[in-house]
Write a protein that holds these residues in place. Sequence first.
Motif, mmCIF file in Angstrom:
data_model
loop_
_atom_site.group_PDB
_atom_site.id
_atom_site.type_symbol
_atom_site.label_atom_id
_atom_site.label_comp_id
_atom_site.label_asym_id
_atom_site.label_seq_id
_atom_site.Cartn_x
_atom_site.Cartn_y
_atom_site.Cartn_z
ATOM 1 N N GLY A 61 0.827 -1.194 0.000
ATOM 2 C CA GLY A 61 0.000 0.000 0.000
ATOM 3 C C GLY A 61 0.860 1.243 0.000
ATOM 4 N N GLU A 62 0.323 2.308 0.586
ATOM 5 C CA GLU A 62 1.044 3.570 0.647
ATOM 6 C C GLU A 62 0.514 4.385 1.811
ATOM 7 O OE1 GLU A 62 -0.553 4.743 -3.321
ATOM 8 O OE2 GLU A 62 -1.118 6.611 -2.306
ATOM 9 N N GLY A 63 1.205 5.469 2.136
ATOM 10 C CA GLY A 63 0.755 6.347 3.208
ATOM 11 C C GLY A 63 1.887 6.768 4.112
ATOM 12 N N PRO A 64 1.654 7.778 4.954
ATOM 13 C CA PRO A 64 2.734 8.381 5.741
ATOM 14 C C PRO A 64 3.130 7.615 6.998
ATOM 15 C CG PRO A 64 0.666 9.519 6.166
ATOM 16 C CD PRO A 64 0.382 8.524 5.072
ATOM 17 N N TYR A 83 -8.506 -4.532 -4.371
ATOM 18 C CA TYR A 83 -9.163 -3.821 -3.271
ATOM 19 C C TYR A 83 -8.243 -2.748 -2.705
ATOM 20 C CZ TYR A 83 -12.342 -7.810 -3.417
ATOM 21 O OH TYR A 83 -13.232 -8.778 -3.829
ATOM 22 N N ILE A 84 -8.799 -1.557 -2.547
ATOM 23 C CA ILE A 84 -8.108 -0.439 -1.926
ATOM 24 C C ILE A 84 -8.743 -0.224 -0.554
ATOM 25 C CG2 ILE A 84 -7.597 2.024 -2.066
ATOM 26 C CD1 ILE A 84 -8.019 1.758 -5.132
ATOM 27 N N HIS A 85 -7.963 -0.396 0.505
ATOM 28 C CA HIS A 85 -8.445 -0.194 1.875
ATOM 29 C C HIS A 85 -8.004 1.191 2.340
ATOM 30 C CE1 HIS A 85 -9.180 -4.636 2.620
ATOM 31 N NE2 HIS A 85 -8.358 -4.680 1.586
ATOM 32 N N VAL A 120 -13.445 0.145 2.030
ATOM 33 C CA VAL A 120 -12.841 -0.696 0.996
ATOM 34 C C VAL A 120 -13.438 -0.358 -0.359
ATOM 35 C CG1 VAL A 120 -12.390 -3.031 0.190
ATOM 36 C CG2 VAL A 120 -12.500 -2.569 2.650
ATOM 37 N N ILE A 121 -12.577 -0.016 -1.298
ATOM 38 C CA ILE A 121 -12.977 0.271 -2.673
ATOM 39 C C ILE A 121 -12.591 -0.923 -3.522
ATOM 40 C CG2 ILE A 121 -12.636 1.803 -4.641
ATOM 41 C CD1 ILE A 121 -11.764 3.948 -2.490
ATOM 42 N N LYS A 122 -13.539 -1.433 -4.272
ATOM 43 C CA LYS A 122 -13.307 -2.610 -5.134
ATOM 44 C C LYS A 122 -13.158 -2.142 -6.565
ATOM 45 C CE LYS A 122 -15.463 -7.027 -6.448
ATOM 46 N NZ LYS A 122 -16.624 -7.922 -6.210
ATOM 47 N N PHE A 156 -3.578 -2.573 0.117
ATOM 48 C CA PHE A 156 -4.105 -3.292 -1.045
ATOM 49 C C PHE A 156 -4.239 -4.782 -0.734
ATOM 50 C CE2 PHE A 156 -1.281 -0.065 -3.391
ATOM 51 C CZ PHE A 156 -2.291 0.885 -3.421
ATOM 52 N N THR A 157 -5.288 -5.393 -1.253
ATOM 53 C CA THR A 157 -5.415 -6.852 -1.334
ATOM 54 C C THR A 157 -6.012 -7.176 -2.698
ATOM 55 O OG1 THR A 157 -7.599 -6.825 -0.262
ATOM 56 C CG2 THR A 157 -5.678 -7.223 1.151
#
Length: 254
Positions: A153-156, A187-189, A250-252, A179-180
């Motif tokens: 994933g990503e983030g600070p 999927y974006i969590h 969660v974005i699919k 991510f999964t």
Amino acid sequence: RYHPDVMYFDTRCFIIPENYRMQMLAHYYNSSRRAGREVVMTYKENDFAGGSGQVDIEAGQLGDLASFVWQADNVLDWNSWAYLTHPDYKSAGRIIRQLVDIVSKNGNLLLDVGPRPDGTIPAEIESHLRQIGAWLRVNGEAIYETRPADRFGEGPTRLKSGAFGSDRNLDLTAQDIRFTTRPDAFYIHVLGSPASQVHVTSLKRDTPLPFGTLRNAALLGSPQPLHWEWSPDGLVLEMPEKRPSDDALVIKLT
């Protein structure tokens, strides 16, 4: 659904001579194979050779994606693995976000709860577990039987790797994304409640996705599809005002 048998060693197997550990493990795997049983052996630290079983990281997690399957065992109470008359429970949201982070890095979460001496579960623990269960009823397809992406994933927020470190880690926020994947979905969590847009900088128009070309985006638990577009700096998704959770969304992608 078939679940494997698990042999779980908590710690200090190193006090058993190595030849006995090897004989035991060989017998466990060979006899299970002859019986047609799927099994898992879980161990901690360096009690067994790497790759001989599933390593468990006690009260901790990993800072990055692992190439191997691993497990974290962690506590619901900030101060104890057991029942306390004056407990201090972590929020259900923190446990949900920790679960997502662990799964995105190829791990599993074993959650400890402290029952009373008579075996009953305190009402506050039950409430927390029901909150976690309610989130999983909506978003479980992005957790159960998924695989990690090529990046977690990503983030600070940077998490420390290793045992006994998770309680010192900062809680994850809506700026942290995990991510999964499934063969037909990505999927974006979003680990919190974001503003009106979610900007995923590590997903570009040419980023390979498991299903090919991106055509649709949906927020699990929400009826309407999401508007999305590619920007020079990544994928931008418009979020609805009404969300199914403030703990994690969660974005699919399909």
